[in-house]
Design a protein around this motif. Structure first.
Motif, mmCIF file in Angstrom:
data_model
loop_
_atom_site.group_PDB
_atom_site.id
_atom_site.type_symbol
_atom_site.label_atom_id
_atom_site.label_comp_id
_atom_site.label_asym_id
_atom_site.label_seq_id
_atom_site.Cartn_x
_atom_site.Cartn_y
_atom_site.Cartn_z
ATOM 1 N N PRO A 277 0.875 -1.281 -0.054
ATOM 2 C CA PRO A 277 -0.049 -0.009 -0.070
ATOM 3 C C PRO A 277 0.859 1.211 0.015
ATOM 4 O O PRO A 277 0.583 2.540 -0.632
ATOM 5 N N THR A 278 2.122 1.352 0.676
ATOM 6 C CA THR A 278 2.711 2.449 0.749
ATOM 7 C C THR A 278 3.874 2.849 -0.313
ATOM 8 O O THR A 278 4.826 3.412 -0.169
ATOM 9 N N ALA A 283 9.898 9.612 -7.834
ATOM 10 C CA ALA A 283 11.173 10.024 -7.691
ATOM 11 C C ALA A 283 11.693 10.008 -6.217
ATOM 12 O O ALA A 283 13.026 9.645 -6.206
ATOM 13 N N THR A 284 10.699 9.959 -5.359
ATOM 14 C CA THR A 284 11.158 9.894 -4.055
ATOM 15 C C THR A 284 11.694 8.039 -3.597
ATOM 16 O O THR A 284 12.747 8.102 -3.099
ATOM 17 N N GLY A 285 10.759 7.366 -4.286
ATOM 18 C CA GLY A 285 11.149 5.983 -4.151
ATOM 19 C C GLY A 285 12.369 5.681 -4.772
ATOM 20 O O GLY A 285 13.235 4.901 -4.062
ATOM 21 N N GLN A 286 12.629 6.191 -5.945
ATOM 22 C CA GLN A 286 13.916 5.875 -6.579
ATOM 23 C C GLN A 286 15.116 6.400 -5.960
ATOM 24 O O GLN A 286 15.943 5.765 -5.982
ATOM 25 N N LYS A 287 15.078 7.781 -5.379
ATOM 26 C CA LYS A 287 15.844 8.359 -4.580
ATOM 27 C C LYS A 287 16.393 7.350 -3.213
ATOM 28 O O LYS A 287 17.615 7.039 -3.076
ATOM 29 N N ILE A 288 15.211 6.871 -2.911
ATOM 30 C CA ILE A 288 15.787 6.087 -1.780
ATOM 31 C C ILE A 288 16.551 4.580 -2.091
ATOM 32 O O ILE A 288 17.393 4.237 -1.485
ATOM 33 N N ARG A 289 15.818 4.140 -3.301
ATOM 34 C CA ARG A 289 16.388 2.943 -3.883
ATOM 35 C C ARG A 289 17.986 3.241 -4.097
ATOM 36 O O ARG A 289 18.791 2.339 -3.839
ATOM 37 N N PRO A 302 15.626 -5.049 -8.405
ATOM 38 C CA PRO A 302 15.402 -3.768 -7.620
ATOM 39 C C PRO A 302 14.282 -3.736 -6.503
ATOM 40 O O PRO A 302 13.188 -4.539 -6.878
ATOM 41 N N ARG A 303 14.790 -3.501 -5.452
ATOM 42 C CA ARG A 303 13.556 -3.607 -4.294
ATOM 43 C C ARG A 303 12.446 -2.526 -4.351
ATOM 44 O O ARG A 303 12.841 -1.456 -4.830
ATOM 45 N N ARG A 304 11.079 -2.907 -4.364
ATOM 46 C CA ARG A 304 10.243 -1.727 -4.337
ATOM 47 C C ARG A 304 10.205 -1.018 -2.909
ATOM 48 O O ARG A 304 10.463 -1.649 -2.026
ATOM 49 N N ILE A 305 10.110 0.361 -3.041
ATOM 50 C CA ILE A 305 10.349 1.116 -1.783
ATOM 51 C C ILE A 305 8.761 1.767 -1.470
ATOM 52 O O ILE A 305 8.310 2.305 -2.412
#
Ligand code: GDP
Ligand code: IMO
Ligand code: MG
Length: 434
Positions: A277-278, A283-289, A302-305
């Protein structure tokens, strides 16, 4: 003496390897209790990275007994490679493999792939390490156990029956299997000879250790949301990854476990399929990844973030009975103006704050967030300095974030990890401290 379990509180890859390695310092025994080579546990020691699939994470300390419990499934070839890797690092591991643990056979790998293809959008995106098919055979009582590798008679008798059955089973999926029964027998007899010094009665060894008041550390694999019973069925794995699995997967009774430490990554990561759900597909998810090099330890997928999810964490806290939390990756989540925590979901117009039962309902859950002020990013050496200065020195925004989570689930913080190394850690409570 104490018995402590370290358990993934989310979707796996929370940093269990690092936390187990840290607590293992004072442990006499370190025991894996579930899963197999689907696990990928990373330990960073003096800048060198070790990635273990099967070897318990106490292996880098000489003199600890590393146990692979009955709840695990073992790919013998991979385990032999890991023994070699540890030896190459100058350590001779003391390893004890439960004779009751099940063995992953060549058919299991083939079936894993074939079953995934057949399942279509219900496929979990497995690691293709033969985990599900091996546990299926265990439950169907067709399995071959580590103790069978010690007896040519037992192995040949069981393998012959299984070979025929598995070749037919693969045929149902339109697959052919090229290895003959004799090839598999000779290959696995060879593994048996090499592993025979390590195979024994782990249940009795742990009983004896606890009777002698030794420190025992139980190492979880995967995470609560991947548990076969309590996780997001059918998108999880095939074993009990939660606290109950620590008992059934080692033979240690529940009342003997003193501490259950939940490892919580301060955001969500997930390898594999199914609703999250979250999830941040932006771009935020990609930045954390990118910042956290969030790519699977086993498969490099690639892990889903996503943002941290308190709904699943509350559920995970309940089913595991956490007595403490080890937060990881505070450094990775740094450098954002705002960070978010999902406090509840909306499901069909209703507010819910506990995990629903079905994946169909879970897929319809919409996250509702609380915003927090982010904390500044810092160079690695400043994070290392925090590890020395202690919790109170951490940025206030980071402390507010962690304290909100800890208070919500009603579990105290035992560890805050600010980097991958053993030294990048603030230890608030050592589970084996006298
Ligand atoms: P496990 O399966 O739970 O043992 O976790 P993995 O080893 O698959 O993935 C966790 C990753 O995060 C590894 O690369 C660890 O070295 C790394 N790690 C653990 N704790 C921290 C932390 O606090 N900060 C950073 N930057 N990395 C961490
Ligand atoms: P560690 O111990 C993250 C996921 C797979 C897939 C599902 C089923 O490193 O945290 P399987 O191969 O077990 O049949 O795959 O479970 N999965 C993991 N995800 N970390 C793990 O282990 C995992 N082990 C299995 O991606 O969705
Ligand atoms: Mg992992």
């Amino acid at each position: 003496m104490s018995v402590a379990a370290v358990i993934g509180a989310q979707w796996g890859d929370e940093g269990k390897g690092k936390i187990v390695d840290l607590y293992a310092q004072r442990a006499d025994y370190v025991a894996r209790y579930c899963g197999g080579a689907n696990a990928g546990h990373t330990i960073v020691l003096a800048g060198k990275k070790f990635k273990f699939n099967l070897m318990p994470s106490g292996a880098l300390y000489p003199g600890k007994t590393n146990v692979i419990g009955n709840g695990c499934v073992i790919d013998p070839k991979r385990l032999l490679d890991e023994i070699t890797e540890v030896k190459a690092a100058g350590i001779t591991p003391t390893l004890l493999i439960s004779g009751r643990a099940h063995i992953v056979l060549p058919y299991h790998f083939e079936l894993d792939g074939a079953e995934e293809e057949k399942k279509g959008d219900l496929a979990a995106g497995t690691t293709r390490r033969g985990i599900g098919p091996c546990y299926s055979d265990k439950a169907a009582r067709f399995g071959i156990r580590a103790s069978d590798l010690l007896s040519q008679d037992a192995l040949s008798k069981k393998l012959e029956k299984m070979h025929d059955l598995k070749v037919k089973q693969l045929g149902i999926y339109g697959k052919t299997f090229n290895l003959g029964y004799k090839d598999v027998l000779s290959q696995y007899s060879g593994y048996g000879r090499l592993l025979s010094p390590y195979i024994g009665d782990a249940t009795f060894a742990l009983f004896s250790a606890i009777s002698k008041k030794k420190n025992v550390l139980l190492e979880g694999a995967q995470g609560a949301m991947l548990d076969i019973d309590h996780g997001l069925y059918p998108f999880g794995t095939s074993s009990n990854t939660t606290a109950g699995g620590a008992c059934t997967g080692t033979g240690i009774p529940p009342k003997k476990i003193d501490e259950v430490v939940g490892v919580v990554k301060v955001y969500t990561s997930r390898v594999g399929a199914g609703p999250v759900p979250t999830e941040l597909n932006d771009a935020t998810g990609q930045k954390i990844r990118d910042k956290g090099d969030e790519y699977g330890t086993v498969t490099r997928r690639p892990r889903r973030i996503g943002w941290l999810d308190l709904v699943t964490l509350r559920y995970s806290t309940w089913i595991n009975g956490f007595t403490g939390i080890a937060f990881t990756r505070l450094d990775t989540l740094a450098g954002f103006d705002e960070v978010k925590i999902c406090t509840h979901y909306e499901l069909d117009g209703k507010k819910i704050d506990f995990m629903p039962q079905t994946q169909e309902e879970f897929a319809r859950c919409k996250p509702v967030y609380k915003s927090f002020k982010g904390w500044l990013d810092m160079p690695e050496k400043e994070w290392k300095a925090f590890a020395k200065k202690g919790y109170a020195a951490l940025p206030k925004e980071a402390r507010d974030y962690l304290e909100f989570i800890s208070k919500d689930i009603g579990v105290p913080m035992y560890i805050v990890s600010v980097g991958p190394g053993r030294e990048d850690t603030i230890v608030l409570k050592d589970v084996f401290a006298k």
